[in-house]
Design a protein around this motif. Structure first.
Motif, PDB file in Angstrom:
ATOM      1  N   ALA A 230      38.954  66.868  32.479  1.00 32.91           N
ATOM      2  CA  ALA A 230      39.044  67.577  33.617  1.00 32.91           C
ATOM      3  C   ALA A 230      38.626  66.658  34.909  1.00 32.91           C
ATOM      4  O   ALA A 230      38.236  65.307  34.835  1.00 32.91           O
ATOM      5  CB  ALA A 230      37.662  68.366  33.858  1.00 32.91           C
ATOM      6  N   CYS A 232      36.582  65.012  37.807  1.00 34.06           N
ATOM      7  CA  CYS A 232      35.290  64.946  37.775  1.00 34.06           C
ATOM      8  C   CYS A 232      34.887  63.961  39.102  1.00 34.06           C
ATOM      9  O   CYS A 232      35.749  63.444  39.557  1.00 34.06           O
ATOM     10  CB  CYS A 232      34.528  64.253  36.530  1.00 34.06           C
ATOM     11  SG  CYS A 232      34.345  65.259  35.131  1.00 34.06           S
ATOM     12  N   PHE A 250      31.564  69.550  35.496  1.00 34.58           N
ATOM     13  CA  PHE A 250      31.070  71.049  34.807  1.00 34.58           C
ATOM     14  C   PHE A 250      31.219  70.594  33.252  1.00 34.58           C
ATOM     15  O   PHE A 250      32.053  70.082  32.658  1.00 34.58           O
ATOM     16  CB  PHE A 250      31.898  72.032  35.194  1.00 34.58           C
ATOM     17  CG  PHE A 250      31.664  72.497  36.573  1.00 34.58           C
ATOM     18  CD1 PHE A 250      30.593  73.030  37.194  1.00 34.58           C
ATOM     19  CD2 PHE A 250      32.626  72.059  37.599  1.00 34.58           C
ATOM     20  CE1 PHE A 250      30.500  73.537  38.547  1.00 34.58           C
ATOM     21  CE2 PHE A 250      32.431  72.302  38.937  1.00 34.58           C
ATOM     22  CZ  PHE A 250      31.218  72.924  39.510  1.00 34.58           C
ATOM     23  N   SER A 252      31.724  73.264  31.229  1.00 30.38           N
ATOM     24  CA  SER A 252      32.742  74.382  30.860  1.00 30.38           C
ATOM     25  C   SER A 252      34.069  73.437  30.940  1.00 30.38           C
ATOM     26  O   SER A 252      35.076  74.150  30.435  1.00 30.38           O
ATOM     27  CB  SER A 252      32.657  75.536  31.806  1.00 30.38           C
ATOM     28  OG  SER A 252      32.917  74.980  33.416  1.00 30.38           O
ATOM     29  N   GLY A 253      34.115  72.349  31.503  1.00 32.28           N
ATOM     30  CA  GLY A 253      35.419  71.736  31.657  1.00 32.28           C
ATOM     31  C   GLY A 253      36.336  72.143  32.982  1.00 32.28           C
ATOM     32  O   GLY A 253      37.488  71.397  33.023  1.00 32.28           O
ATOM     33  N   LYS A 254      35.523  72.858  33.813  1.00 31.95           N
ATOM     34  CA  LYS A 254      36.365  73.261  35.096  1.00 31.95           C
ATOM     35  C   LYS A 254      36.460  71.922  35.892  1.00 31.95           C
ATOM     36  O   LYS A 254      35.559  71.061  36.023  1.00 31.95           O
ATOM     37  CB  LYS A 254      35.382  74.234  35.880  1.00 31.95           C
ATOM     38  CG  LYS A 254      35.995  74.818  37.238  1.00 31.95           C
ATOM     39  CD  LYS A 254      35.348  75.860  37.637  1.00 31.95           C
ATOM     40  CE  LYS A 254      34.086  75.375  38.371  1.00 31.95           C
ATOM     41  NZ  LYS A 254      33.312  76.246  39.093  1.00 31.95           N
ATOM     42  N   ASN A 255      37.619  71.798  36.752  1.00 32.17           N
ATOM     43  CA  ASN A 255      37.948  70.698  37.504  1.00 32.17           C
ATOM     44  C   ASN A 255      36.762  70.869  38.858  1.00 32.17           C
ATOM     45  O   ASN A 255      36.532  71.957  39.213  1.00 32.17           O
ATOM     46  CB  ASN A 255      39.054  70.595  38.310  1.00 32.17           C
ATOM     47  CG  ASN A 255      40.114  70.365  37.184  1.00 32.17           C
ATOM     48  OD1 ASN A 255      39.918  69.836  36.130  1.00 32.17           O
ATOM     49  ND2 ASN A 255      41.389  70.784  37.348  1.00 32.17           N
ATOM     50  N   THR A 257      36.010  70.398  42.858  1.00 35.52           N
ATOM     51  CA  THR A 257      36.522  70.354  43.944  1.00 35.52           C
ATOM     52  C   THR A 257      35.651  69.908  44.882  1.00 35.52           C
ATOM     53  O   THR A 257      34.413  69.992  44.983  1.00 35.52           O
ATOM     54  CB  THR A 257      37.197  71.723  44.290  1.00 35.52           C
ATOM     55  OG1 THR A 257      36.196  72.590  44.578  1.00 35.52           O
ATOM     56  CG2 THR A 257      38.262  72.307  43.136  1.00 35.52           C
ATOM     57  N   ASP A 260      32.537  72.318  45.564  1.00 36.68           N
ATOM     58  CA  ASP A 260      31.410  72.421  44.461  1.00 36.68           C
ATOM     59  C   ASP A 260      30.346  71.475  44.921  1.00 36.68           C
ATOM     60  O   ASP A 260      29.997  70.406  44.607  1.00 36.68           O
ATOM     61  CB  ASP A 260      31.953  71.659  43.285  1.00 36.68           C
ATOM     62  CG  ASP A 260      32.980  72.755  42.519  1.00 36.68           C
ATOM     63  OD1 ASP A 260      32.718  74.042  42.674  1.00 36.68           O
ATOM     64  OD2 ASP A 260      34.108  72.106  42.155  1.00 36.68           O
TER      65      ASP A 260
END
Length: 292
Positions: A230, A232, A250, A252-255, A257, A260
């Protein structure tokens, strides 16, 4: 009270101009004036006049002195209470000279600069490890508590880096790379501190590692893999002979942006923490050297 007829008699005073002289009757039969009485009266009047002149002069002196004193007070008066008091006690005088105490010059040396002790390996000799850089089991920054996860310490700097950083660390003379991971609320941040022989090498690596360079994320102790694929957040900074990095994102593996803000806040917190830790090394060593 009247004496005889024809209205009251005018009183003659030999010292009063234009008074009407009255015939003197000394009580004798010959009608001659009493010269002894006249002489006594004249002497009495002279004494009275002298006393009046003396008393009048004293009153005039007091009046003039009072007028001068009032003029001084008025000239120095104001609406505020600052200034030097003028109503000194009788016989007192304002002391001459300065009231500021003087001190003999001392030979105390200037305080030692902590930055000098973290600028080169020759002076920066205090023990260094993951435990000294990242003590305890958690980190509190403001209202946020970060739980400490795994730590790692290696002299093979390139093995703990990715992107262009392995090459940069190798050519820059990295001697050691110490890492630790902190997490909070689904966000994990790995901090990496690269050690060099002097400040010049650390500063050069910082400048070269601005793009496409990052330390590898460090999972373990309850923190799963993160930032493997992802997008980071990565940061690079330096102080003294140390260059420090952060890699965060994250779990959770979310990118990550630009929106954030929690990830950016975590990155800033960890950068600040590492800077403080390194600077404290300098402070402790400067204090110890000054007390020798």
């Amino acid at each position: 009270m009247s004496y005889g007829q024809g209205g009251p008699q005018s009183q003659w005073d030999p010292w009063k101009p234009h008074s009407q002289q009255q015939p003197w009757n000394g009580g004798g039969d010959d009608g001659a004036p009493d010269w002894a009485a006249l002489a006594e009266a004249s002497e009495s009047r002279n004494k009275r006049r002298k006393l009046l002149f003396i008393a009048g002069g004293a009153l005039a002196t007091v009046a003039i002195g009072t007028a001068v004193a009032m003029a001084v007070v008025s000239a120095n008066s104001g609406n505020d209470a600052h200034g030097t008091p003028t109503n000194l006690p009788a016989g007192a005088s304002v002391p001459s000279g300065s009231a500021t105490p003087s001190f003999a010059p001392t030979s105390a040396p200037p305080p030692l600069d902590p930055r000098d002790f973290i600028a080169s390996a020759k002076k920066d000799t205090a023990p260094l490890s993951a435990d000294t850089l990242f003590p305890g089991t958690q980190l509190t920054m403001g209202d946020t508590v970060y739980k400490k996860g795994a730590t790692a310490d290696t002299t093979k700097c390139a093995s703990a880096a990715s992107g262009n950083l392995p090459k940069i660390l190798g050519s820059g003379g990295c001697t050691r790379l110490i890492r630790a991971t902190y997490s909070n609320g689904g966000i994990a941040i790995t901090v990496g501190v690269a050690v060099f022989d002097d400040q010049a090498h650390a500063t050069k690596v910082r400048q070269q590692a601005k793009k496409s360079a990052m330390v590898r994320s460090l999972p373990g102790k309850g923190v799963k893999n993160f930032c493997d694929a992802a997008v980071c957040l990565t940061t690079t900074n330096a102080v003294g002979r140390y260059t420090y990095f952060t890699t965060g994102g994250f779990l959770s593996g979310k990118n990550v942006t630009n929106k954030d803000t929690k990830v950016f806040t975590a990155g800033n917190d960890l950068q600040q923490f590492v800077f403080n830790q390194i600077y404290r090394r300098g402070q402790a060593q400067a204090s110890a050297a000054a007390n020798r």
